[in-house]
Enzyme design. Sequence first.
Site, PDB file in Angstrom:
ATOM      1  N   GLU A   1       9.744   2.057  10.626  1.00 40.42           N
ATOM      2  CA  GLU A   1      10.800   3.068  10.473  1.00 40.42           C
ATOM      3  C   GLU A   1      10.094   4.417  10.364  1.00 40.42           C
ATOM      4  OE1 GLU A   1      13.840   2.822  11.040  1.00 40.42           O
ATOM      5  OE2 GLU A   1      13.993   0.641  11.037  1.00 40.42           O
TER       6      GLU A   1
ATOM      7  N   LYS B   1       0.859  -1.189   0.000  1.00 44.16           N
ATOM      8  CA  LYS B   1       0.000   0.000   0.000  1.00 44.16           C
ATOM      9  C   LYS B   1       0.896   1.241   0.000  1.00 44.16           C
ATOM     10  CE  LYS B   1      -1.695   3.200   2.418  1.00 44.16           C
ATOM     11  NZ  LYS B   1      -1.843   4.280   1.469  1.00 44.16           N
TER      12      LYS B   1
ATOM     13  N   GLU C   1       9.670  16.993  14.010  1.00 40.23           N
ATOM     14  CA  GLU C   1      10.070  16.793  12.614  1.00 40.23           C
ATOM     15  C   GLU C   1       9.254  17.742  11.718  1.00 40.23           C
ATOM     16  OE1 GLU C   1       8.884  13.163  10.524  1.00 40.23           O
ATOM     17  OE2 GLU C   1      10.954  12.970   9.830  1.00 40.23           O
TER      18      GLU C   1
ATOM     19  N   CYS D   1      13.797  11.167   5.741  1.00 40.95           N
ATOM     20  CA  CYS D   1      13.777  10.855   7.175  1.00 40.95           C
ATOM     21  C   CYS D   1      15.132  11.154   7.795  1.00 40.95           C
ATOM     22  CB  CYS D   1      13.398   9.398   7.383  1.00 40.95           C
ATOM     23  SG  CYS D   1      14.410   8.283   6.418  1.00 40.95           S
TER      24      CYS D   1
HETATM   25  P1  NAP Z   1       2.499   8.824   7.021  1.00 34.39           P
HETATM   26  O1  NAP Z   1       1.486   9.859   6.943  1.00 34.39           O
HETATM   27  O2  NAP Z   1       2.760   8.185   8.338  1.00 34.39           O
HETATM   28  O3  NAP Z   1       2.078   7.689   5.949  1.00 34.39           O
HETATM   29  C1  NAP Z   1       2.872   6.552   5.724  1.00 34.39           C
HETATM   30  C2  NAP Z   1       2.000   5.463   5.129  1.00 34.39           C
HETATM   31  O4  NAP Z   1       1.073   5.023   6.116  1.00 34.39           O
HETATM   32  C3  NAP Z   1       1.174   5.940   3.936  1.00 34.39           C
HETATM   33  O5  NAP Z   1       1.065   4.917   2.989  1.00 34.39           O
HETATM   34  C4  NAP Z   1      -0.170   6.198   4.593  1.00 34.39           C
HETATM   35  O6  NAP Z   1      -1.256   6.173   3.706  1.00 34.39           O
HETATM   36  C5  NAP Z   1      -0.229   5.043   5.556  1.00 34.39           C
HETATM   37  N1  NAP Z   1      -1.250   5.187   6.588  1.00 34.39           N
HETATM   38  C6  NAP Z   1      -1.889   6.306   6.996  1.00 34.39           C
HETATM   39  N2  NAP Z   1      -2.785   5.998   7.962  1.00 34.39           N
HETATM   40  C7  NAP Z   1      -2.705   4.667   8.155  1.00 34.39           C
HETATM   41  C8  NAP Z   1      -3.374   3.758   9.014  1.00 34.39           C
HETATM   42  N3  NAP Z   1      -4.305   4.149   9.877  1.00 34.39           N
HETATM   43  N4  NAP Z   1      -3.043   2.448   8.951  1.00 34.39           N
HETATM   44  C9  NAP Z   1      -2.090   2.021   8.086  1.00 34.39           C
HETATM   45  N5  NAP Z   1      -1.425   2.841   7.251  1.00 34.39           N
HETATM   46  C10 NAP Z   1      -1.718   4.151   7.288  1.00 34.39           C
HETATM   47  O7  NAP Z   1       3.923   9.323   6.480  1.00 34.39           O
HETATM   48  P2  NAP Z   1       4.217  10.163   5.160  1.00 34.39           P
HETATM   49  O8  NAP Z   1       3.725  11.549   5.376  1.00 34.39           O
HETATM   50  O9  NAP Z   1       3.786   9.411   3.980  1.00 34.39           O
HETATM   51  O10 NAP Z   1       5.826  10.160   5.138  1.00 34.39           O
HETATM   52  C11 NAP Z   1       6.613  11.039   5.875  1.00 34.39           C
HETATM   53  C12 NAP Z   1       7.107  10.377   7.140  1.00 34.39           C
HETATM   54  O11 NAP Z   1       7.818   9.176   6.806  1.00 34.39           O
HETATM   55  C13 NAP Z   1       8.102  11.236   7.888  1.00 34.39           C
HETATM   56  O12 NAP Z   1       7.829  11.167   9.265  1.00 34.39           O
HETATM   57  C14 NAP Z   1       9.452  10.583   7.581  1.00 34.39           C
HETATM   58  O13 NAP Z   1      10.455  10.812   8.534  1.00 34.39           O
HETATM   59  C15 NAP Z   1       9.052   9.148   7.514  1.00 34.39           C
HETATM   60  N6  NAP Z   1      10.049   8.372   6.789  1.00 34.39           N
HETATM   61  C16 NAP Z   1      10.850   7.530   7.498  1.00 34.39           C
HETATM   62  C17 NAP Z   1      11.837   6.807   6.846  1.00 34.39           C
HETATM   63  C18 NAP Z   1      12.722   5.859   7.606  1.00 34.39           C
HETATM   64  O14 NAP Z   1      13.298   4.970   6.988  1.00 34.39           O
HETATM   65  N7  NAP Z   1      12.852   6.017   8.914  1.00 34.39           N
HETATM   66  C19 NAP Z   1      12.005   6.924   5.462  1.00 34.39           C
HETATM   67  C20 NAP Z   1      11.160   7.805   4.768  1.00 34.39           C
HETATM   68  C21 NAP Z   1      10.187   8.516   5.445  1.00 34.39           C
HETATM   69  P3  NAP Z   1      -1.864   7.560   3.126  1.00 34.39           P
HETATM   70  O15 NAP Z   1      -0.782   8.185   2.343  1.00 34.39           O
HETATM   71  O16 NAP Z   1      -3.012   7.077   2.327  1.00 34.39           O
HETATM   72  O17 NAP Z   1      -2.271   8.376   4.314  1.00 34.39           O
END
Ligand code: NAP
Length: 502
Positions: free
Chosen positions: A271, A196, A402, A305
């Site tokens: 992560e 997903k 962040e 990240c």
């Molecule tokens: P996000 O809002 O947490 O979304 C991540 C994924 O989770 C998306 O596919 C999202 O779908 C899904 N999601 C949302 N609500 C969910 C639920 N209730 N149950 C299951 N899945 C759900 O993060 P983002 O804004 O896409 O990405 C930015 C974040 O990712 C930042 O905090 C960044 O630091 C982190 N990141 C971490 C790493 C690492 O390796 N540590 C690498 C890259 C990014 P939708 O898009 O449909 O909401």
Amino acid sequence: MILLRQYATVTAIAVAYVKGFLVHKQHNFIGGEWVAPSTNDYSEVRNPADIDDVVGYAPKSAVRDVDQAIAAAAAAFPAWSGLPAPERGRVLHRVANLIETRIDEWAAELTREEGKTRTEARGEVVRAVELFRYFAGEAWRVGGDVLPADTPQTLLYSVRVPLGVVAIITPWNFPLSIPVWKMAPALVMGNTVVLKPASATPLMALRLMSVLHEADMPKGVVNCVTGSGGIIGDVLATDTRIRAVSFTGSYAVGHALYQKTAQQLTRTHLEMGGKNPVIVAADADLDKAVSIAVRGGFGLTGQACTATSRVIVEKSVAAEFAQRLAHVANTIVVGNGLADGVQMGPAVSESQRNTDLEYIEIASEEGAQVIAGGTAAPGNGYFVRPTVLTDVVSSMRVAQEEIFGPVIAVMQADDLTEAFAIANNVAFGLSATLVSNDMRQALRFAAQAEAGMLKLNQPTAGVSIQAPFGGFKQSGSGMFREMGKGAVEFFTQEKTIYLDGQ
Ligand code: NAP
């Protein structure tokens, strides 16, 4: 004049036609087929650098679609896991070879969808090729252990076996490489996958499906369902046919997801975010320190990240460092990542752009000084100027939370002891850098820094495929690592076999 005007009109119509021709509704990829979502509803994806440019439409799926994908993955598991591992490795090699023939085309599409520059996008596509190759190779490498037995003529050994159907949930900032760095190890070890991708950037994942299809990946081994995590995320977290969930995204979503997967004791890898510091020692080459901060903080528009969001500088060189950093920040060319000479693309979305600007405002209200950027940049997209803040102290939100944008907070420390303490004084612990020529300080830093990835004289961003990658504290669930052998461990479990020959 009239002729010129007619030419302009014809050109505009032609461009609109080409754009319209390319834009069509994508379907989910389930059981090796392109399947329309049960909702018959689609979300529009627009280019964040040119909001009139519609990049495509992705399914807004419902739980029923995910259920179908899980069923397809479960049906495909016995045959896929039963293949000799090198057979699976060969499929992954074919996928890598196919992507390699499309690097420039995919890079351009990635830029249109997510906004990063063409060079950055190209790097991501190349990385996807390398990831498939690296993990394909594991098919010939991962073995087990033969152990001394307690009884005579007994063969005692252990092997790594796949888990079953695994769910992969990914963020928008690496729309291709994060799905791949999870999927490749999962597949080579014999698992089947339901992916997903993030709703902001779903098209690259669907593009990847088309290549898996072309590479003759058996039907149902990989399935991709797009749509809101809020609607379809729960089923991935709670369905008992799913044996593991690998998630990358924000702390808030990861934390909530973990509580749901724990109910079923589903193996879960998280992560999450970062608040990554660069520490600049007084002995550092300041131009080098600036370059490290710029690459880490403004590369990928700060949307990594591992991006540098704090620079903690020893007091004696802090003013000079900040001035040089601001100077470079002001020279960075912001714009559409497809245009020549552009060094930094837009924020991925209007809401991310607004978040960036809100944090800058909050920082100013809390007493920080904006010495570069601080505002939106002009253009038909979500552009933000590379921003440098000074007079930031640990109690400020901009030093703790962040932002995920091109905003660097410069902080001062009396000495390196204080700098190390400031660096650790956050809830996150993903990546940290020290810029110094003093190896004794480097060893102190390596011992004391609370982060999963530490660097001396390199940017906080940037990860090697073969090295363990993951966060401490709220940056990761910590039990497993991504990349390298950690990824193989997450997607397998050990089986121990006693063969008594008597
Ligand atoms: P996000 O809002 O947490 O979304 C991540 C994924 O989770 C998306 O596919 C999202 O779908 C899904 N999601 C949302 N609500 C969910 C639920 N209730 N149950 C299951 N899945 C759900 O993060 P983002 O804004 O896409 O990405 C930015 C974040 O990712 C930042 O905090 C960044 O630091 C982190 N990141 C971490 C790493 C690492 O390796 N540590 C690498 C890259 C990014 P939708 O898009 O449909 O909401």
